[in-house]
Design a protein around this motif. Structure first.
Motif, PDB file in Angstrom:
ATOM      1  N   ASN A 156     -12.558   8.542  -1.359  1.00 27.51           N
ATOM      2  CA  ASN A 156     -12.647   8.066  -2.745  1.00 27.51           C
ATOM      3  C   ASN A 156     -11.419   7.250  -3.126  1.00 27.51           C
ATOM      4  N   THR A 157     -10.253   7.726  -2.723  1.00 19.90           N
ATOM      5  CA  THR A 157      -9.011   6.986  -3.016  1.00 19.90           C
ATOM      6  C   THR A 157      -9.011   5.633  -2.317  1.00 19.90           C
ATOM      7  N   ALA A 158      -9.421   5.626  -1.047  1.00 17.88           N
ATOM      8  CA  ALA A 158      -9.472   4.374  -0.291  1.00 17.88           C
ATOM      9  C   ALA A 158     -10.497   3.418  -0.902  1.00 17.88           C
ATOM     10  N   SER A 159     -11.641   3.948  -1.342  1.00 22.03           N
ATOM     11  CA  SER A 159     -12.666   3.104  -1.981  1.00 22.03           C
ATOM     12  C   SER A 159     -12.131   2.484  -3.261  1.00 22.03           C
ATOM     13  N   LYS A 160     -11.386   3.269  -4.050  1.00 20.43           N
ATOM     14  CA  LYS A 160     -10.808   2.744  -5.286  1.00 20.43           C
ATOM     15  C   LYS A 160      -9.808   1.629  -4.989  1.00 20.43           C
ATOM     16  N   ILE A 161      -9.033   1.791  -3.909  1.00 17.36           N
ATOM     17  CA  ILE A 161      -8.070   0.751  -3.516  1.00 17.36           C
ATOM     18  C   ILE A 161      -8.811  -0.526  -3.138  1.00 17.36           C
ATOM     19  N   CYS A 162      -9.905  -0.409  -2.396  1.00 19.50           N
ATOM     20  CA  CYS A 162     -10.689  -1.587  -2.003  1.00 19.50           C
ATOM     21  C   CYS A 162     -11.257  -2.298  -3.229  1.00 19.50           C
ATOM     22  N   GLU A 163     -11.783  -1.529  -4.174  1.00 18.67           N
ATOM     23  CA  GLU A 163     -12.327  -2.118  -5.394  1.00 18.67           C
ATOM     24  C   GLU A 163     -11.250  -2.863  -6.182  1.00 18.67           C
ATOM     25  N   LEU A 164     -10.090  -2.248  -6.300  1.00 21.86           N
ATOM     26  CA  LEU A 164      -9.002  -2.886  -7.051  1.00 21.86           C
ATOM     27  C   LEU A 164      -8.511  -4.144  -6.346  1.00 21.86           C
ATOM     28  N   GLU A 165      -8.413  -4.110  -5.030  1.00 22.98           N
ATOM     29  CA  GLU A 165      -7.982  -5.293  -4.284  1.00 22.98           C
ATOM     30  C   GLU A 165      -8.990  -6.432  -4.433  1.00 22.98           C
ATOM     31  N   GLU A 166     -10.279  -6.114  -4.383  1.00 28.98           N
ATOM     32  CA  GLU A 166     -11.304  -7.138  -4.592  1.00 28.98           C
ATOM     33  C   GLU A 166     -11.244  -7.701  -6.006  1.00 28.98           C
ATOM     34  N   SER A 167     -11.012  -6.821  -6.980  1.00 23.08           N
ATOM     35  CA  SER A 167     -10.910  -7.276  -8.368  1.00 23.08           C
ATOM     36  C   SER A 167      -9.706  -8.188  -8.559  1.00 23.08           C
ATOM     37  N   PHE A 169      -0.722   3.001  -8.106  1.00 19.30           N
ATOM     38  CA  PHE A 169      -0.950   4.441  -8.281  1.00 19.30           C
ATOM     39  C   PHE A 169      -1.780   4.999  -7.118  1.00 19.30           C
ATOM     40  N   TYR A 170      -2.886   4.335  -6.790  1.00 21.80           N
ATOM     41  CA  TYR A 170      -3.759   4.840  -5.731  1.00 21.80           C
ATOM     42  C   TYR A 170      -3.141   4.670  -4.344  1.00 21.80           C
ATOM     43  N   ASN A 171      -2.317   3.635  -4.160  1.00 24.24           N
ATOM     44  CA  ASN A 171      -1.594   3.514  -2.890  1.00 24.24           C
ATOM     45  C   ASN A 171      -0.629   4.682  -2.688  1.00 24.24           C
ATOM     46  N   ASP A 172       0.077   5.048  -3.763  1.00 24.05           N
ATOM     47  CA  ASP A 172       0.973   6.207  -3.685  1.00 24.05           C
ATOM     48  C   ASP A 172       0.181   7.484  -3.413  1.00 24.05           C
ATOM     49  N   LYS A 173      -0.980   7.599  -4.069  1.00 27.15           N
ATOM     50  CA  LYS A 173      -1.813   8.792  -3.866  1.00 27.15           C
ATOM     51  C   LYS A 173      -2.303   8.860  -2.416  1.00 27.15           C
ATOM     52  N   LEU A 174      -2.744   7.702  -1.880  1.00 30.41           N
ATOM     53  CA  LEU A 174      -3.212   7.672  -0.494  1.00 30.41           C
ATOM     54  C   LEU A 174      -2.080   8.002   0.468  1.00 30.41           C
ATOM     55  N   GLU A 175      -0.888   7.484   0.182  1.00 25.70           N
ATOM     56  CA  GLU A 175       0.259   7.767   1.044  1.00 25.70           C
ATOM     57  C   GLU A 175       0.605   9.261   1.029  1.00 25.70           C
ATOM     58  N   ARG A 176       0.490   9.896  -0.145  1.00 24.69           N
ATOM     59  CA  ARG A 176       0.760  11.333  -0.227  1.00 24.69           C
ATOM     60  C   ARG A 176      -0.267  12.135   0.578  1.00 24.69           C
ATOM     61  N   ILE A 177      -1.532  11.726   0.461  1.00 24.67           N
ATOM     62  CA  ILE A 177      -2.586  12.430   1.197  1.00 24.67           C
ATOM     63  C   ILE A 177      -2.358  12.315   2.700  1.00 24.67           C
ATOM     64  N   ARG A 236      -6.147  -7.485 -17.284  1.00 25.99           N
ATOM     65  CA  ARG A 236      -6.890  -6.792 -16.237  1.00 25.99           C
ATOM     66  C   ARG A 236      -6.129  -6.844 -14.915  1.00 25.99           C
ATOM     67  N   TYR A 237      -5.510  -8.009 -14.644  1.00 24.39           N
ATOM     68  CA  TYR A 237      -4.743  -8.169 -13.406  1.00 24.39           C
ATOM     69  C   TYR A 237      -3.547  -7.209 -13.380  1.00 24.39           C
ATOM     70  N   ILE A 238      -2.840  -7.110 -14.513  1.00 23.18           N
ATOM     71  CA  ILE A 238      -1.683  -6.206 -14.599  1.00 23.18           C
ATOM     72  C   ILE A 238      -2.132  -4.756 -14.454  1.00 23.18           C
ATOM     73  N   GLN A 239      -3.222  -4.414 -15.148  1.00 24.35           N
ATOM     74  CA  GLN A 239      -3.735  -3.044 -15.073  1.00 24.35           C
ATOM     75  C   GLN A 239      -4.201  -2.718 -13.660  1.00 24.35           C
ATOM     76  N   ASN A 240      -4.881  -3.681 -13.015  1.00 26.17           N
ATOM     77  CA  ASN A 240      -5.346  -3.450 -11.639  1.00 26.17           C
ATOM     78  C   ASN A 240      -4.175  -3.247 -10.688  1.00 26.17           C
ATOM     79  N   ASN A 241      -3.110  -4.035 -10.875  1.00 24.73           N
ATOM     80  CA  ASN A 241      -1.928  -3.865 -10.027  1.00 24.73           C
ATOM     81  C   ASN A 241      -1.281  -2.497 -10.248  1.00 24.73           C
ATOM     82  N   TYR A 242      -1.254  -2.085 -11.511  1.00 23.72           N
ATOM     83  CA  TYR A 242      -0.701  -0.763 -11.819  1.00 23.72           C
ATOM     84  C   TYR A 242      -1.547   0.335 -11.174  1.00 23.72           C
ATOM     85  N   ASP A 243      -2.874   0.201 -11.320  1.00 21.24           N
ATOM     86  CA  ASP A 243      -3.778   1.193 -10.723  1.00 21.24           C
ATOM     87  C   ASP A 243      -3.687   1.172  -9.200  1.00 21.24           C
ATOM     88  N   LEU A 244      -3.557  -0.055  -8.641  1.00 20.15           N
ATOM     89  CA  LEU A 244      -3.470  -0.158  -7.184  1.00 20.15           C
ATOM     90  C   LEU A 244      -2.216   0.534  -6.663  1.00 20.15           C
TER      91      LEU A 244
END
Length: 403
Positions: A91-102, A304-312, A294-302
């Motif tokens: 799920n975390t990886a999928s969210k990262i892919c969605e944000l990168e595409e966005s 966040f999820y990159n840090d989460k993926l790295e922790r996992i 949206r770009y700033i928010q996506n970068n912020y979210d990206l």
């Protein structure tokens, strides 16, 4: 993670020590080469250099082999994760892919607004709805005044034509009055002559004609008088209406100039040609602002999820968890992960083959040195010392000892 870092530091220290040892042996070889430049010694020393070079390359291949093996172990660890943790990872990886595409899609979107328009509208952002409404009202008012100007121009032209026609009529009736007067005087003179020349019996008939001529002259004069009086009144009325038209036209022209100046100011300021275009540019500005947010928010979210993926991934105990941040698709798609594993397996096989080739080359070079030393009974102490150093450094051994 810390254990892997310590191992990495130890490997780096070991590699540095090996490089120092190689450098010392190379310096010894160069020194011997200057002492005794015999052909056999040259060949033996060249073989020692080849053994050292091949051993260094062998160590690099072994290091790469260990790294590839660690990657394969990491893949195995990821695939063997508990179902719940694996679900969170996907799920975390999928969210990262969605944000990168966005983020990529937002970069590819271009808005029909220039940088200069964007800066100007940005400074008037709060007042833009009011400015656009005022621009629309001004355009409507300008069109209304333009129609009024056209109508008043027509009225002015009509009264100018009316006045000119009355002038022509006045001239015409003036000429007619003169003609009537001349004709009347001529007829009177003719009748007077006829009266003097006629006999007494015919004079009564001449009086009748005199009365008729006087009646016609009086009637014509009266008609001319009435018409001239009507022309004077009409001319006066035409002048009044013409002055009114000119006065209203001047007022309307002043209004038109003022509203046009206001419109031209907005056109020049925002680089548009109409209120509809300004409305469109304003919408493009709002879209661009939303894109930026949206770009700033996506970068912020990206982030966040990159840090989460790295922790996992770090909790799994991978040798290198950061590399998966650039291979997120493999964490989602089993086929991509299988292809990644296949590539690593094929790469490790090629590395293993190269390691075996380098080992074979090193041993062949070492066996050739033993053969030459035995065949030619060449036991120069300096050469022997270098060979021992090479054996110790590269882990080689004489053919005889192996036997």
């Amino acid at each position: 993670m810390g254990l892997f870092t310590n191992r990495k530091k130890k490997k780096e220290l070991k590699a540095a020590k090996i490089d120092d040892a190689f450098s010392r042996v190379y310096s010894q070889i160069e020194g011997i080469d200057t002492w005794n430049p015999k052909k056999l010694e040259h060949y033996i020393l060249d073989s020692c250099e080849q053994i050292i070079a091949s051993t260094k390359e062998l160590e690099k291949q072994k290091t790469e082999y260990r790294i590839v093996t660690q990657y394969l172990n990491d893949i195995k660890a990821i695939e063997n994760m508990p179902k719940e943790e694996a679900k969170i990872l996907r799920n975390t990886a999928s969210k990262i892919c969605e944000l990168e595409e966005s983020i990529l899609s937002s970069k590819g979107v271009s808005r029909n607004i220039t940088e200069e328009q964007f800066e100007v509208i940005s400074s008037d952002e709060k007042d833009m709805p009011e400015i656009i409404n005022r621009y629309i009202d001004n355009e409507i008012y300008q069109a209304k005044i333009k129609r009024s100007l056209s109508y008043m121009e027509g009225e002015k032209s009509r009264w100018e034509i009316e006045r000119e026609e009355l002038r022509e009529q006045k001239k015409l009736f003036k000429k007619m009055a003169s003609i009537i007067m001349v004709s009347f005087m001529a007829l009177l003179m003719l009748l007077y002559v006829m009266y003097n020349a006629a006999q007494s019996s015919a004079k009564a008939d001449i009086y009748i004609w005199v009365y008729i001529v006087l009646f016609i002259c009086a009637t014509s004069g009266f008609i001319v008088f009435l018409r001239q009086n009507s022309i004077v009144k009409g001319n006066h009325q035409a002048i009044v209406h013409l002055n009114q038209a000119i006065s209203v036209l001047n007022v309307e022209r002043m209004k038109y100039v003022n509203v046009t100046n206001g419109i031209e100011y907005i056109k020049d300021k925002y680089h548009v040609s109409s209120a509809a275009e300004l409305q469109y540019v304003w919408e493009q500005y709002q879209d661009k602002i939303r894109d930026q947010k949206r770009y700033i928010q996506n970068n912020y979210d990206l982030e966040f999820y990159n840090d989460k993926l790295e922790r996992i991934l770090s909790e799994i105990g991978l040798a290198d968890d950061k590399i998966w941040l650039n291979q997120v698709n493999a964490l989602i798609n089993h086929q991509d992960m299988s292809e990644c594993r296949h590539r690593l397996v094929m790469r490790r096989k090629k590395i293993r083959d190269r390691i075996e080739d380098h080992r074979r080359i090193v041993q062949e070079e070492r066996d050739e040195i033993d053969r030459l030393m035995t065949e030619h009974e060449h036991y120069l102490p300096e050469i022997q010392e270098i060979i021992k150093s090479v054996d110790k450094l590269c882990g080689t051994s004489p053919k005889a000892s192996q036997a």
